[in-house]
Motif scaffolding. Structure first.
Motif, PDB file in Angstrom:
ATOM      1  N   LEU A 187     -11.793  -3.804   2.026  1.00 37.93           N
ATOM      2  CA  LEU A 187     -10.842  -3.059   1.203  1.00 37.93           C
ATOM      3  C   LEU A 187      -9.411  -3.282   1.693  1.00 37.93           C
ATOM      4  CD1 LEU A 187     -10.144  -1.095  -1.026  1.00 37.93           C
ATOM      5  CD2 LEU A 187     -10.740   0.797   0.511  1.00 37.93           C
ATOM      6  N   THR A 188      -9.215  -3.251   2.988  1.00 32.54           N
ATOM      7  CA  THR A 188      -7.875  -3.470   3.542  1.00 32.54           C
ATOM      8  C   THR A 188      -7.373  -4.875   3.212  1.00 32.54           C
ATOM      9  OG1 THR A 188      -8.236  -1.907   5.347  1.00 32.54           O
ATOM     10  CG2 THR A 188      -6.520  -3.559   5.671  1.00 32.54           C
ATOM     11  N   LEU A 189      -8.237  -5.872   3.362  1.00 36.73           N
ATOM     12  CA  LEU A 189      -7.846  -7.249   3.065  1.00 36.73           C
ATOM     13  C   LEU A 189      -7.439  -7.419   1.605  1.00 36.73           C
ATOM     14  CD1 LEU A 189     -10.622  -9.108   5.098  1.00 36.73           C
ATOM     15  CD2 LEU A 189      -8.197  -8.990   5.667  1.00 36.73           C
ATOM     16  N   LEU A 190      -8.121  -6.730   0.710  1.00 34.96           N
ATOM     17  CA  LEU A 190      -7.760  -6.805  -0.712  1.00 34.96           C
ATOM     18  C   LEU A 190      -6.447  -6.082  -0.987  1.00 34.96           C
ATOM     19  CD1 LEU A 190     -11.272  -6.193  -2.344  1.00 34.96           C
ATOM     20  CD2 LEU A 190     -10.004  -8.346  -2.301  1.00 34.96           C
ATOM     21  N   LEU A 191      -6.260  -4.960  -0.323  1.00 32.86           N
ATOM     22  CA  LEU A 191      -5.052  -4.166  -0.568  1.00 32.86           C
ATOM     23  C   LEU A 191      -3.788  -4.847  -0.046  1.00 32.86           C
ATOM     24  CD1 LEU A 191      -6.391  -0.572   0.135  1.00 32.86           C
ATOM     25  CD2 LEU A 191      -5.343  -1.351  -1.992  1.00 32.86           C
ATOM     26  N   VAL A 192      -3.891  -5.633   1.007  1.00 34.78           N
ATOM     27  CA  VAL A 192      -2.686  -6.274   1.554  1.00 34.78           C
ATOM     28  C   VAL A 192      -2.431  -7.648   0.937  1.00 34.78           C
ATOM     29  CG1 VAL A 192      -2.955  -5.046   3.735  1.00 34.78           C
ATOM     30  CG2 VAL A 192      -3.851  -7.369   3.520  1.00 34.78           C
ATOM     31  N   THR A 193      -3.343  -8.110   0.070  1.00 32.64           N
ATOM     32  CA  THR A 193      -3.145  -9.414  -0.570  1.00 32.64           C
ATOM     33  C   THR A 193      -1.797  -9.465  -1.298  1.00 32.64           C
ATOM     34  OG1 THR A 193      -5.511  -9.829  -0.858  1.00 32.64           O
ATOM     35  CG2 THR A 193      -4.026 -10.957  -2.370  1.00 32.64           C
ATOM     36  N   ASN A 194      -1.025 -10.504  -0.993  1.00 34.05           N
ATOM     37  CA  ASN A 194       0.285 -10.735  -1.622  1.00 34.05           C
ATOM     38  C   ASN A 194       1.295  -9.610  -1.358  1.00 34.05           C
ATOM     39  OD1 ASN A 194      -0.422 -13.252  -2.727  1.00 34.05           O
ATOM     40  ND2 ASN A 194      -1.324 -12.274  -4.524  1.00 34.05           N
ATOM     41  N   THR A 195       1.133  -8.942  -0.228  1.00 35.42           N
ATOM     42  CA  THR A 195       2.139  -7.991   0.216  1.00 35.42           C
ATOM     43  C   THR A 195       2.804  -8.574   1.458  1.00 35.42           C
ATOM     44  OG1 THR A 195       0.729  -6.751   1.756  1.00 35.42           O
ATOM     45  CG2 THR A 195       0.661  -6.112  -0.579  1.00 35.42           C
ATOM     46  N   GLU A 196       3.757  -7.871   2.016  1.00 36.11           N
ATOM     47  CA  GLU A 196       4.447  -8.370   3.210  1.00 36.11           C
ATOM     48  C   GLU A 196       3.533  -8.405   4.428  1.00 36.11           C
ATOM     49  OE1 GLU A 196       7.717  -5.761   3.932  1.00 36.11           O
ATOM     50  OE2 GLU A 196       6.605  -4.000   3.251  1.00 36.11           O
ATOM     51  N   ARG A 197       2.372  -7.766   4.338  1.00 33.39           N
ATOM     52  CA  ARG A 197       1.401  -7.822   5.436  1.00 33.39           C
ATOM     53  C   ARG A 197       0.483  -9.040   5.331  1.00 33.39           C
ATOM     54  NH1 ARG A 197       0.757  -3.073   8.365  1.00 33.39           N
ATOM     55  NH2 ARG A 197       1.722  -1.203   7.490  1.00 33.39           N
TER      56      ARG A 197
ATOM     57  N   LYS B  96      -3.772 -18.200  -8.152  1.00 34.71           N
ATOM     58  CA  LYS B  96      -2.547 -18.239  -8.941  1.00 34.71           C
ATOM     59  C   LYS B  96      -1.835 -16.885  -8.909  1.00 34.71           C
ATOM     60  CE  LYS B  96      -4.282 -21.730 -12.173  1.00 34.71           C
ATOM     61  NZ  LYS B  96      -4.615 -22.030 -13.582  1.00 34.71           N
ATOM     62  N   LEU B  97      -2.555 -15.858  -8.475  1.00 32.24           N
ATOM     63  CA  LEU B  97      -1.967 -14.521  -8.455  1.00 32.24           C
ATOM     64  C   LEU B  97      -0.859 -14.455  -7.409  1.00 32.24           C
ATOM     65  CD1 LEU B  97      -2.579 -11.693  -9.799  1.00 32.24           C
ATOM     66  CD2 LEU B  97      -3.699 -11.123  -7.641  1.00 32.24           C
ATOM     67  N   ASP B  98       0.302 -13.960  -7.803  1.00 32.73           N
ATOM     68  CA  ASP B  98       1.432 -13.885  -6.868  1.00 32.73           C
ATOM     69  C   ASP B  98       1.949 -12.463  -6.701  1.00 32.73           C
ATOM     70  OD1 ASP B  98       2.513 -13.481  -9.330  1.00 32.73           O
ATOM     71  OD2 ASP B  98       3.982 -15.104  -9.221  1.00 32.73           O
ATOM     72  N   ARG B  99       1.103 -11.493  -6.919  1.00 31.67           N
ATOM     73  CA  ARG B  99       1.496 -10.088  -6.787  1.00 31.67           C
ATOM     74  C   ARG B  99       0.350  -9.314  -6.146  1.00 31.67           C
ATOM     75  NH1 ARG B  99      -1.792  -7.716 -10.114  1.00 31.67           N
ATOM     76  NH2 ARG B  99      -2.464  -8.707 -12.052  1.00 31.67           N
ATOM     77  N   PRO B 100       0.604  -8.116  -5.630  1.00 30.98           N
ATOM     78  CA  PRO B 100      -0.486  -7.290  -5.084  1.00 30.98           C
ATOM     79  C   PRO B 100      -1.478  -6.903  -6.176  1.00 30.98           C
ATOM     80  CG  PRO B 100       1.654  -6.512  -4.315  1.00 30.98           C
ATOM     81  CD  PRO B 100       1.932  -7.518  -5.388  1.00 30.98           C
ATOM     82  N   LEU B 101      -2.691  -6.599  -5.757  1.00 34.28           N
ATOM     83  CA  LEU B 101      -3.736  -6.192  -6.694  1.00 34.28           C
ATOM     84  C   LEU B 101      -3.598  -4.717  -7.061  1.00 34.28           C
ATOM     85  CD1 LEU B 101      -6.769  -7.912  -4.939  1.00 34.28           C
ATOM     86  CD2 LEU B 101      -5.644  -8.691  -7.014  1.00 34.28           C
ATOM     87  N   THR B 102      -3.907  -4.397  -8.301  1.00 39.00           N
ATOM     88  CA  THR B 102      -3.929  -3.006  -8.739  1.00 39.00           C
ATOM     89  C   THR B 102      -5.270  -2.375  -8.388  1.00 39.00           C
ATOM     90  OG1 THR B 102      -4.846  -3.525 -10.914  1.00 39.00           O
ATOM     91  CG2 THR B 102      -2.443  -3.627 -10.682  1.00 39.00           C
ATOM     92  N   ASN B 103      -5.323  -1.041  -8.447  1.00 40.39           N
ATOM     93  CA  ASN B 103      -6.595  -0.352  -8.216  1.00 40.39           C
ATOM     94  C   ASN B 103      -7.662  -0.837  -9.189  1.00 40.39           C
ATOM     95  OD1 ASN B 103      -5.014   1.078  -6.430  1.00 40.39           O
ATOM     96  ND2 ASN B 103      -5.793   3.089  -7.038  1.00 40.39           N
ATOM     97  N   GLU B 104      -7.274  -1.050 -10.453  1.00 40.13           N
ATOM     98  CA  GLU B 104      -8.218  -1.451 -11.488  1.00 40.13           C
ATOM     99  C   GLU B 104      -8.791  -2.841 -11.213  1.00 40.13           C
ATOM    100  OE1 GLU B 104      -5.218  -0.148 -12.050  1.00 40.13           O
ATOM    101  OE2 GLU B 104      -5.962   1.850 -12.629  1.00 40.13           O
ATOM    102  N   GLU B 105      -8.041  -3.685 -10.508  1.00 43.37           N
ATOM    103  CA  GLU B 105      -8.535  -5.019 -10.160  1.00 43.37           C
ATOM    104  C   GLU B 105      -9.402  -4.983  -8.905  1.00 43.37           C
ATOM    105  OE1 GLU B 105      -4.885  -7.819 -11.853  1.00 43.37           O
ATOM    106  OE2 GLU B 105      -4.648  -6.729  -9.959  1.00 43.37           O
ATOM    107  N   ILE B 106      -9.091  -4.085  -7.996  1.00 42.68           N
ATOM    108  CA  ILE B 106      -9.842  -4.001  -6.741  1.00 42.68           C
ATOM    109  C   ILE B 106     -11.195  -3.328  -6.945  1.00 42.68           C
ATOM    110  CG2 ILE B 106      -9.866  -2.891  -4.458  1.00 42.68           C
ATOM    111  CD1 ILE B 106      -6.869  -3.380  -4.307  1.00 42.68           C
TER     112      ILE B 106
END
Length: 535
Positions: A304-314, A323-333
């Protein structure tokens, strides 16, 4: 005049209702069999009935029914679930055609299942990975999840957490005393639930504690910081897994309107809603926790942590594979993390339970496994288990493979072609389900000598004799199981620690394990005797 005509029509329908219904049914049945017998590509198989197909022959155990059908009709046959035509294969050359190592762009069997209204109702048809028909969405989710749960840092952390939770089980067994008889599959269910939930989310659940306390032993266990809804969530996931086969295979009208079945349909949909609600709370809570932690402070390596930090400053990798260049939304996770649970709880636990059944029956295999552990680690007393050492456990890996061959947890897996295909001269239309019967394949004497005998040496000393595409424990090609490395790590960790601590014996001398079919083959009533290890 118009009003009179409508009234007259309604009156006619009321007075001739039974006749109209009878004529409608007869017309449907005639058309059904005209279509059936006129089909030039009709493959051998059991004769279907209108409306229900072969449901009356399948009952509640598709795995057992498939075994009977294969013996009667061979390695290529068809049956019907309602009006849905299903082709079943259990021959290596046909398996290669469906499961071959083709690329994402060229494979014609990229789809897991044909369109299913029931799967869409469960939220699986266009989300997640397992049944997702939206290839772009599926491919993105795969590229997000697979690198995370296959990376050495995650697998090392998984070994650590898994070892801690296994030690909790062993402490319970120690309290139960020398020669204790345990319901092995119950303990493995509890163990796997605690491991998967902890590794996926960081949350502690009390499956092991509750199972121990249910035995009414004087000594009680206490666990701090437990997720209070954890055991309810685990049961909901088991129910969700059971609902997949029901929702996918039963005709929609039948599910919603048949007496008794409609109530079960509602239960499964209510269970779906509860899981989504719990996952939404879980994701939102962890997101807030991460936001409150300083950037220079390391985070726990949970899925869960790895998904939440995807494409963030962490995110140091910035997920370059997607191709995704933004953080994931709750609905995607939520769909991704839900499939971690649905795919990780039942399959790993059931496979370990089947392994326990077979190695308890075969003392020689158990001792060879123990010798390998001693050879690899140099000791049986708290060996230093590392991710790097797991590649050396070749015989234990052979035991895992042999158990999956002889009694796979997932015995039948579907794939679907996006184009017209031909099998042995029979033309198969696009969007037709092609089921591969891995249990029939693995127990066929044409491909495995004396298949009824549990013999890990066939995957150890004689592995060159294993025919191509006769054994695919985690599938193959672009739809291969994304969590296979994680599952193997969990199983090897448990087996190494078990071998170091205990001797086990079967309570009953059954030739094959008992099971119930609930989309997967779930072992039941596997009782083992535990004794302290003797060198």
């Amino acid at each position: 005049m118009f009003a009179y005509t409508i009234t007259d029509f309604i009156s006619f329908v009321k007075s001739n209702f039974l006749l109209i219904i009878s004529l409608t049914v007869v017309t449907y049945v005639i058309q059904y069999y005209v279509n059936y017998f006129n089909r030039s590509s009709r493959i051998p198989g059991p004769f279907p009935l209108p409306f229900i197909g072969n449901l009356h022959q399948i009952g509640g155990d598709l795995s057992s029914a498939a075994n009977l059908f294969q013996k009667r009709y061979g390695d290529l046959y068809e049956f019907y679930m309602g009006n849905k035509r299903i082709i079943v294969i259990s021959r290596p050359d046909l398996v290669e055609k469906v499961w071959g190592p083709l690329s994402l762009k060229s494979t014609r069997f990229i789809m897991r299942n044909p369109f299913s209204e029931g799967l869409d109702e469960l939220g699986l048809g266009t989300k997640g990975m397992v049944f997702n028909r939206d290839i772009e969405s599926w491919n993105m989710n795969r590229k997000l999840l697979v690198p995370s749960i296959s990376s050495p840092p995650f697998l090392r952390e998984s070994i650590k957490l898994c070892s801690e939770i296994i030690d909790e089980v062993f402490e319970c067994w120690k309290i139960m005393g020398e020669g204790a008889q345990v319901e092995f599959s119950d303990w493995i269910d509890a163990l796997t639930a605690d491991v998967v939930i902890r590794t996926a989310t960081g949350k502690k659940v009390s499956s092991i504690t509750k199972l121990f306390d249910s035995l009414n032993i004087k000594e009680k266990l206490e666990m701090q910081g437990v997720w209070q809804d954890g055991t309810d969530f685990i049961q909901a996931i088991h129910t969700y897994n059971e609902s997949m086969g029901f929702m996918m295979l039963l005709p929609t009208f039948f599910r919603r309107n048949f007496p008794g079945i409609g109530k079960l349909n509602k239960k499964f949909l209510d269970n779906r809603d509860w899981i989504i609600k719990e996952l939404d709370k879980m994701v939102a809570e962890r997101r807030r926790e991460i936001e409150s932690i300083p950037l220079d402070q390391p985070l726990e390596q949970t899925i869960l942590t790895l998904l939440l930090v995807t494409n963030t400053e962490r995110d140091s990798k910035k997920n370059s594979s997607s191709k995704l260049d933004r953080p994931l939304t709750n609905e995607e996770i939520i769909p991704i993390i839900r499939e971690v649970f649905t795919g990780g709880l039942d399959t790993t636990a059931n496979t370990l339970s089947f392994i326990g059944f077979y190695i308890a029956k075969h003392r020689d295999v158990y001792l060879k496994m123990r010798k390998e552990v001693l050879d690899v680690y140099g000791t049986l007393d708290n060996p230093n288990i590392t991710f790097e050492s797991y590649g050396k456990l070749k015989y234990i890996e052979a035991v895992i493979n042999e158990s999956i061959r002889i009694f796979p947890t997932v015995s039948i897996i579907a794939r679907t072609s996006v184009e017209e295909e031909e099998f042995d001269g029979f033309t198969i239309q696009p969007d037709t389900a092609i089921y591969t019967d891995f249990k029939a394949l693995g127990n066929d004497p044409k491909y495995f000598k004396e298949p009824e005998i549990f013999n890990p040496d066939r995957f150890f000393n004689d592995k060159e004799s294993i025919g191509k595409y006769s054994h695919l424990p985690f599938g193959n090609g672009v739809r291969m199981c994304p969590g296979r490395l994680w599952a193997i790590v969990q199983m090897k960790t448990f087996l190494v620690k078990l071998l170091c601590k205990f001797d086990i014996e079967p309570v009953c001398e059954n030739d094959i394990p008992k099971y119930v079919y609930a989309t997967v083959n779930r072992p039941v009533d596997i009782k083992l005797l535990l004794k302290t290890r003797k060198d």
